[in-house]
Design an enzyme around this catalytic site. Structure first.
Site, PDB file in Angstrom:
ATOM      1  CG  ASP A 193      -3.682  -4.052   0.056  1.00 52.94           C
ATOM      2  OD1 ASP A 193      -4.205  -4.374   1.131  1.00 52.94           O
ATOM      3  OD2 ASP A 193      -4.229  -4.251  -1.042  1.00 52.94           O
ATOM      4  CD  GLU A 238      -5.796  -8.048   1.444  1.00 50.81           C
ATOM      5  OE1 GLU A 238      -5.074  -8.624   2.293  1.00 50.81           O
ATOM      6  OE2 GLU A 238      -5.667  -6.848   1.152  1.00 50.81           O
ATOM      7  CG  ASN A 268      -5.691  -2.639   3.263  1.00 50.76           C
ATOM      8  OD1 ASN A 268      -5.770  -3.858   3.340  1.00 50.76           O
ATOM      9  ND2 ASN A 268      -6.077  -1.963   2.195  1.00 50.76           N
TER      10      ASN A 268
END
Length: 281
Positions: free
Chosen positions: A192, A15, A143
């Protein structure tokens, strides 16, 4: 354009890619692997910092080192790796997720519950001295966050559970207006992480969608990039001239996760990014 593997890895939940201008490197995390990674494309050098708990994001600090959005709050890493809490705020069943540095040098830090319970997360502004200011107090999966290059009061924000990307009008550190920017159609996956390019267009990674999508400032879809992974998580421009788009990916939750799931991907020369701001704390 065919993505290349920048760093072959087996991240459970890669991420938060962020270009560190001062260090000439990309910073990214493996949330569930409790690791902060760096990659310097000029030399190919990589490094890994193992942390003591799940880490949702790590961003450069203006004086060197990193600020991290952790399970139990916001922490600071000095250049030598020494750790200290900036804001210790543990909540059982909750962890930090994506975060971003705002144009004013503050950190916008999102949280979510491990069970992804609706309204169990938050979005909070963390001042350089650690003072928290709530921005949105009922979020499902907080997010991607980014800012318009043409309007510093306009932010883009993803609550993945809603399948939406919203715009936030922020005045004096408060969200004064929230509007739907894009809503993903059923079957497209979930929005995302995101990044905003020099044209003001928004690039969004689609979890369970296997794509990146680029939307113009008026919300029109103008580009789709197919990826060789089911779960891309976020994207950021970096490299020479900020023209390469890096994409983090995940293996978690997949019954079969063949390569390059879990690796850091790159799309060379695909666009033009914007210089990021380092955290002032």
């Amino acid at each position: 354009m065919t993505p290349e593997i920048a760093v072959r890895a087996d991240a459970e939940l890669g991420e938060g890619p962020t270009w560190d201008t001062a260090g000439d490197r990309l910073v990214w995390v493996d949330i569930l692997g409790c690791r902060i990674h760096t990659y310097a494309p000029g030399t190919g050098r990589t490094s890994t910092l193992r942390v003591d708990q799940h880490v949702g994001a790590a961003k450069p600090r203006s004086g060197g080192g990193l600020v991290a959005n952790l399970r139990d709050g916001t922490g600071l890493y000095a250049p030598d790796g020494t750790f200290s809490w900036l804001l210790h705020d543990p909540v059982p069943g909750r962890r930090g997720n994506d975060a971003a540095v705002a144009p004013d040098g503050s950190l916008w830090a999102g949280t979510m519950r491990y069970d992804e319970a609706p309204d169990g997360g938050t979005l909070t502004r963390i001042a350089p001295d650690g003072t928290p200011s709530p921005l949105i107090d009922r979020v499902g999966v907080s997010n991607g966050i980014g800012w318009s290059p043409h309007d510093t009061t306009l932010a883009y924000y993803v609550d993945s559970s809603t399948r939406r990307v919203d715009t936030l009008r922020v005045v004096d550190g408060r969200v004064r207006e929230r509007r739907e920017f894009v809503r993903l159609e059923a079957g497209a996956g979930f929005p995302d992480g995101l990044t905003v390019d020099a044209d003001g267009c928004v690039w969004i990674a689609l979890w369970d969608g296997g794509q990146l999508r680029r939307y113009t400032p008026d919300g029109a879809l103008d580009r789709t990039v197919e990826l060789p992974v089911a779960r891309p998580t976020a994207c950021a421009f970096g490299g020479p001239g900020l023209r390469d788009l890096y994409v983090t990916t995940a293996r978690t939750g997949l019954p079969v996760a063949p390569e390059p799931a879990g690796s850091l991907l790159v799309l060379p020369g695909i666009g033009q990014g914007l210089p990021g701001r380092a955290f002032d704390g």
